[in-house]
Every structure is written in structure tokens, then in C-alpha cells.
Design a protein around this motif. Structure first.
Motif, PDB file in Angstrom:
ATOM      1  N   HIS A 182       0.862  -1.185   0.000  1.00 40.12           N
ATOM      2  CA  HIS A 182       0.000   0.000   0.000  1.00 40.12           C
ATOM      3  C   HIS A 182       0.898   1.234   0.000  1.00 40.12           C
ATOM      4  CE1 HIS A 182      -3.308   2.698   0.887  1.00 40.12           C
ATOM      5  NE2 HIS A 182      -2.638   3.168   1.925  1.00 40.12           N
ATOM      6  N   LEU A 183       0.678   2.130  -0.939  1.00 42.94           N
ATOM      7  CA  LEU A 183       1.524   3.326  -1.071  1.00 42.94           C
ATOM      8  C   LEU A 183       0.949   4.499  -0.285  1.00 42.94           C
ATOM      9  CD1 LEU A 183       2.325   3.369  -4.904  1.00 42.94           C
ATOM     10  CD2 LEU A 183       3.634   2.275  -3.072  1.00 42.94           C
ATOM     11  N   ASN A 184       1.800   5.147   0.480  1.00 46.10           N
ATOM     12  CA  ASN A 184       1.496   6.451   1.066  1.00 46.10           C
ATOM     13  C   ASN A 184       2.435   7.459   0.414  1.00 46.10           C
ATOM     14  OD1 ASN A 184      -0.563   5.731   2.838  1.00 46.10           O
ATOM     15  ND2 ASN A 184       0.846   5.225   4.488  1.00 46.10           N
ATOM     16  N   ILE A 185       1.870   8.386  -0.348  1.00 45.13           N
ATOM     17  CA  ILE A 185       2.672   9.332  -1.128  1.00 45.13           C
ATOM     18  C   ILE A 185       2.791  10.649  -0.380  1.00 45.13           C
ATOM     19  CG2 ILE A 185       2.949  10.469  -3.347  1.00 45.13           C
ATOM     20  CD1 ILE A 185       2.921   7.451  -3.579  1.00 45.13           C
ATOM     21  N   GLU A 186       4.027  11.104  -0.194  1.00 46.83           N
ATOM     22  CA  GLU A 186       4.291  12.396   0.445  1.00 46.83           C
ATOM     23  C   GLU A 186       5.020  13.300  -0.542  1.00 46.83           C
ATOM     24  OE1 GLU A 186       6.916  14.293   4.135  1.00 46.83           O
ATOM     25  OE2 GLU A 186       6.697  12.115   3.940  1.00 46.83           O
ATOM     26  N   ILE A 187       4.427  14.451  -0.819  1.00 45.08           N
ATOM     27  CA  ILE A 187       5.060  15.429  -1.711  1.00 45.08           C
ATOM     28  C   ILE A 187       6.065  16.231  -0.883  1.00 45.08           C
ATOM     29  CG2 ILE A 187       4.710  17.304  -3.343  1.00 45.08           C
ATOM     30  CD1 ILE A 187       3.459  14.596  -4.118  1.00 45.08           C
ATOM     31  N   ALA A 188       7.347  16.109  -1.240  1.00 44.66           N
ATOM     32  CA  ALA A 188       8.418  16.744  -0.468  1.00 44.66           C
ATOM     33  C   ALA A 188       9.386  17.418  -1.440  1.00 44.66           C
ATOM     34  CB  ALA A 188       9.146  15.704   0.384  1.00 44.66           C
ATOM     35  N   PRO A 189       9.205  18.711  -1.721  1.00 50.66           N
ATOM     36  CA  PRO A 189      10.062  19.403  -2.695  1.00 50.66           C
ATOM     37  C   PRO A 189      11.548  19.308  -2.385  1.00 50.66           C
ATOM     38  CG  PRO A 189       8.166  20.759  -2.101  1.00 50.66           C
ATOM     39  CD  PRO A 189       8.162  19.588  -1.168  1.00 50.66           C
ATOM     40  N   GLU A 190      11.891  19.116  -1.095  1.00 51.52           N
ATOM     41  CA  GLU A 190      13.312  19.095  -0.737  1.00 51.52           C
ATOM     42  C   GLU A 190      14.053  17.878  -1.278  1.00 51.52           C
ATOM     43  OE1 GLU A 190      10.981  17.445   2.847  1.00 51.52           O
ATOM     44  OE2 GLU A 190      10.783  19.023   1.335  1.00 51.52           O
ATOM     45  N   VAL A 191      13.330  16.861  -1.755  1.00 55.08           N
ATOM     46  CA  VAL A 191      14.049  15.708  -2.318  1.00 55.08           C
ATOM     47  C   VAL A 191      14.616  16.040  -3.698  1.00 55.08           C
ATOM     48  CG1 VAL A 191      12.550  14.109  -1.067  1.00 55.08           C
ATOM     49  CG2 VAL A 191      12.071  14.588  -3.471  1.00 55.08           C
ATOM     50  N   VAL A 192      14.195  17.133  -4.306  1.00 57.37           N
ATOM     51  CA  VAL A 192      14.671  17.681  -5.585  1.00 57.37           C
ATOM     52  C   VAL A 192      14.195  16.846  -6.768  1.00 57.37           C
ATOM     53  CG1 VAL A 192      16.654  18.478  -6.937  1.00 57.37           C
ATOM     54  CG2 VAL A 192      16.728  18.601  -4.424  1.00 57.37           C
ATOM     55  N   GLY A 193      14.545  15.580  -6.819  1.00 55.68           N
ATOM     56  CA  GLY A 193      14.107  14.711  -7.909  1.00 55.68           C
ATOM     57  C   GLY A 193      14.254  13.264  -7.493  1.00 55.68           C
ATOM     58  N   GLY A 194      13.587  12.358  -8.221  1.00 55.97           N
ATOM     59  CA  GLY A 194      13.641  10.956  -7.874  1.00 55.97           C
ATOM     60  C   GLY A 194      12.684  10.609  -6.750  1.00 55.97           C
ATOM     61  N   LEU A 195      12.887   9.420  -6.139  1.00 54.00           N
ATOM     62  CA  LEU A 195      11.993   8.926  -5.104  1.00 54.00           C
ATOM     63  C   LEU A 195      12.788   8.427  -3.907  1.00 54.00           C
ATOM     64  CD1 LEU A 195       9.615   6.656  -7.242  1.00 54.00           C
ATOM     65  CD2 LEU A 195       9.133   8.978  -6.452  1.00 54.00           C
ATOM     66  N   SER A 196      12.231   8.631  -2.727  1.00 47.83           N
ATOM     67  CA  SER A 196      12.703   7.969  -1.527  1.00 47.83           C
ATOM     68  C   SER A 196      11.580   7.068  -1.048  1.00 47.83           C
ATOM     69  CB  SER A 196      13.068   8.986  -0.439  1.00 47.83           C
ATOM     70  OG  SER A 196      13.381   8.337   0.772  1.00 47.83           O
ATOM     71  N   ILE A 197      11.880   5.783  -0.834  1.00 48.90           N
ATOM     72  CA  ILE A 197      10.852   4.800  -0.487  1.00 48.90           C
ATOM     73  C   ILE A 197      11.251   4.116   0.814  1.00 48.90           C
ATOM     74  CG2 ILE A 197       9.618   2.725  -1.227  1.00 48.90           C
ATOM     75  CD1 ILE A 197      10.527   3.482  -4.123  1.00 48.90           C
ATOM     76  N   ARG A 198      10.334   4.123   1.784  1.00 49.21           N
ATOM     77  CA  ARG A 198      10.582   3.424   3.051  1.00 49.21           C
ATOM     78  C   ARG A 198       9.550   2.325   3.228  1.00 49.21           C
ATOM     79  NH1 ARG A 198       8.527   4.099   8.133  1.00 49.21           N
ATOM     80  NH2 ARG A 198       7.645   6.141   7.635  1.00 49.21           N
ATOM     81  N   VAL A 199      10.035   1.104   3.375  1.00 46.08           N
ATOM     82  CA  VAL A 199       9.176  -0.045   3.669  1.00 46.08           C
ATOM     83  C   VAL A 199       9.675  -0.631   4.987  1.00 46.08           C
ATOM     84  CG1 VAL A 199       8.311  -2.274   2.895  1.00 46.08           C
ATOM     85  CG2 VAL A 199       8.855  -0.497   1.212  1.00 46.08           C
ATOM     86  N   GLY A 200       8.906  -0.411   6.051  1.00 49.37           N
ATOM     87  CA  GLY A 200       9.379  -0.822   7.365  1.00 49.37           C
ATOM     88  C   GLY A 200      10.632  -0.057   7.740  1.00 49.37           C
ATOM     89  N   ASP A 201      11.696  -0.771   8.076  1.00 42.78           N
ATOM     90  CA  ASP A 201      12.961  -0.122   8.450  1.00 42.78           C
ATOM     91  C   ASP A 201      13.898   0.054   7.265  1.00 42.78           C
ATOM     92  OD1 ASP A 201      12.209  -0.039  11.125  1.00 42.78           O
ATOM     93  OD2 ASP A 201      13.025  -2.027  11.548  1.00 42.78           O
ATOM     94  N   GLU A 202      13.490  -0.402   6.092  1.00 44.53           N
ATOM     95  CA  GLU A 202      14.358  -0.327   4.911  1.00 44.53           C
ATOM     96  C   GLU A 202      14.041   0.911   4.093  1.00 44.53           C
ATOM     97  OE1 GLU A 202      15.597  -3.038   1.001  1.00 44.53           O
ATOM     98  OE2 GLU A 202      14.281  -3.840   2.552  1.00 44.53           O
ATOM     99  N   VAL A 203      15.080   1.653   3.721  1.00 42.61           N
ATOM    100  CA  VAL A 203      14.913   2.872   2.933  1.00 42.61           C
ATOM    101  C   VAL A 203      15.657   2.716   1.615  1.00 42.61           C
ATOM    102  CG1 VAL A 203      15.332   5.359   2.799  1.00 42.61           C
ATOM    103  CG2 VAL A 203      14.682   4.308   4.981  1.00 42.61           C
ATOM    104  N   ILE A 204      14.938   2.975   0.526  1.00 42.29           N
ATOM    105  CA  ILE A 204      15.527   2.992  -0.807  1.00 42.29           C
ATOM    106  C   ILE A 204      15.549   4.449  -1.251  1.00 42.29           C
ATOM    107  CG2 ILE A 204      15.353   2.137  -3.180  1.00 42.29           C
ATOM    108  CD1 ILE A 204      13.448  -0.057  -2.032  1.00 42.29           C
ATOM    109  N   ASP A 205      16.741   5.043  -1.264  1.00 41.13           N
ATOM    110  CA  ASP A 205      16.836   6.474  -1.560  1.00 41.13           C
ATOM    111  C   ASP A 205      17.366   6.671  -2.970  1.00 41.13           C
ATOM    112  OD1 ASP A 205      17.055   9.187  -1.625  1.00 41.13           O
ATOM    113  OD2 ASP A 205      18.146   9.366   0.263  1.00 41.13           O
TER     114      ASP A 205
END
Length: 269
Positions: A230-253
Motif C-alpha cells: 500500500h503506497l502512502n505518497i508524500e510530496i516533499a520538494p526538498e528531495v529535488v528529484g527521484g523517489l525515496s521509499i521506506r518499507v518498514g525499516d528499509e529505505v531505498i533512496d
């Protein structure tokens, strides 16, 4: 939880599922949260109930004496199941009671789609709190009476979210159990996701994603993790471009900001 605590938790939830069809689930959830609060407050009681050397019958008898005149029969049954089980640590006992409270609170949301609605409401409220520092202070400041926080949440959200969501947000705000408000909301969201048998992916992106992009990402993550996402989308201009994805304790930046930060760490090292 691991080992014996994991086995005990699974049994507590299995027995809870037997009770839920005949119980007033809203009352059961509320009363189990009261049991959690009691166990959090009474350290000696918690340690004694979790002591593996103690007699399950003695523990059950004490809990019955403490609760019988104060809670429904369904709550007493669940509380007895919790204290009769074996736990590796006293915190595991309280965590099990809390998980049972959450599952009872959301029991009327039988389908995965309905549970996703609860997750979305918890996530949106978390974003609101993050964007309104004064609100966050009002809900988290030490010394503010619990009833004041409870009334504030009720006034803010009554009629705007479901009863289960309102109950969980109120619990996260009034009795955090050592968590920040954001951590409490996230913890409850993860438990709702566990009940729905899927994972939550929190996706931070600089610009909104189209439905097609979300579908492709959801499918890719489902393949990766072997479970519905299930996706929860957060619009965060500070990420500049691309995606940061957190599933549990794992982060794919995969953000530009993340890559810049990594380069800076390497240069500094």
C-alpha cells in the motif's frame, strides 16, 4: 518479537479472532488500551505478570481480581490470554496487549480496502501534524492534561475520520508509550497493515505521481517484497528529484538530494 514471544503473540491473536465475532469490538479495543495503560504504569505488576517462573493460574487470578468488575467479559478473556502466555520480556507482554487493542479497534473494517482507508487517515493526520508545529506542541507538550489532548483530537477530527482512526490517533496522542506522536501513528499504521496482510511503502517525491506511475511502482515493490504493497505518497520538494521509499525499516533512496548527501558523506570521510 522473536522466539517464545512471537509464538505467544500468534496464539493471543488467534484466540482474539475467536472472540471478536461476538464482542462489542469498539468497547473491547477501548478497554484493552486501558489495560495497556495500567501495565505501563504499574512496573512491578508488569514484571510479575511477565515472569516465566510465575504460575499462569496465579497471574490469571490476579488479573481477574483487578479487572472483573471494570471491564467486559471479552476484555477479561483477552487479558487472561495475554498474562497466561510466556514472554521473553515484560515489554513484549504489553506490546501484545496493545496489538490486540488495535486489532479489536479496527475489527469492523473487515476488508483490505477498508483497512487501507484507516491507514490513509493515519498517514494524512501525520502529515498535518508535521506541517503545523503549534498543533504538534499542543498534542505532545509535557504537562498538558490527557483530557485536554483528547478533547482537542475530538474537536479536530470528529466527523472527518472513522471511529477506529479517531480512537487510534487519540491513543497515540494521549498515551504514547515512549514514542513520538509520529512514531505512534506509524506504529499503528504498521499494525493495521499487518492485519490487512500487506506492507506500507512511504514514498517521498518532489512532484505528484500519476496513477500509472503509482501502479507501476506498486507492482514493482510487490514483486520485490513478495507481499501486497500500500503506497502512502508524500510530496516533499526538498528531495529535488527521484523517489525515496521506506518499507518498514528499509529505505531505498533514489533522490537527487540523497545522492548529493551521500557524496558529501564520502568527501567528509
Amino acid at each position: 518479537m522473536q522466539g517464545v514471544s512471537r509464538t505467544s503473540l500468534d496464539e493471543v491473536i488467534r484466540r482474539l479472532d475467536d472472540i471478536l465475532p461476538s464482542a462489542n469490538t469498539a468497547t473491547l479495543g477501548h478497554e484493552l488500551f486501558e489495560v495497556v495503560a495500567l501495565l505501563e504504569q504499574e512496573h512491578s505488576l508488569r514484571r510479575w505478570l511477565a515472569d516465566p517462573a510465575g504460575s499462569p493460574d496465579s497471574k490469571s487470578a490476579l488479573v481477574s481480581d483487578l479487572l472483573e468488575a471494570k471491564v467486559s467479559p471479552a476484555t477479561l478473556l483477552v487479558a487472561n490470554d495475554v498474562v497466561r502466555a510466556r514472554w521473553s520480556a515484560s515489554r513484549d507482554l504489553v506490546d501484545a496487549a496493545e496489538q490486540a487493542a488495535v486489532f479489536a479497534t479496527i475489527a469492523e473494517h473487515g476488508s483490505a480496502q477498508q483497512l487501507e482507508g484507516v491507514e490513509d487517515e493515519l498517514f494524512r493526520f501525520g502529515r498535518i501534524v508535521a506541517g503545523q508545529p503549534e498543533l504538534r506542541v499542543a498534542l505532545t507538550a509535557d504537562g498538558v492534561p490527557i483530557e485536554h489532548k483528547r478533547t482537542l483530537v475530538e474537536n479536530l477530527l470528529s466527523g472527518k475520520v472513522g471511529a477506529a482512526t479517531l480512537a487510534l490517533i487519540t491513543e497515540a496522542a494521549t498515551r504514547p508509550r515512549g514514542r513520538t506522536l509520529e512514531q505512534g501513528l506509524d506504529h499503528f499504521s504498521q499494525l493495521v497493515a499487518e492485519r490487512a496482510k500487506h506492507y506500507i511503502a512511504v514514498v517521498r517525491t518532489a512532484v505528484p505521481m500519476s496513477e500509472a506511475q503509482q501502479s507501476r511502482l506498486q507492482a514493482a515493490l510487490t514483486r520485490t517484497y513478495g507481499r501486497d504493497i500500500h503506497l502512502n505518497i508524500e510530496i516533499a520538494p526538498e528531495v529535488v528529484g527521484g523517489l525515496s521509499i521506506r518499507v518498514g525499516d528499509e529505505v531505498i533512496d533514489g533522490t537527487i538530494a540523497g545522492r548529493i548527501a551521500e557524496i558529501r558523506r564520502r568527501l567528509a570521510g
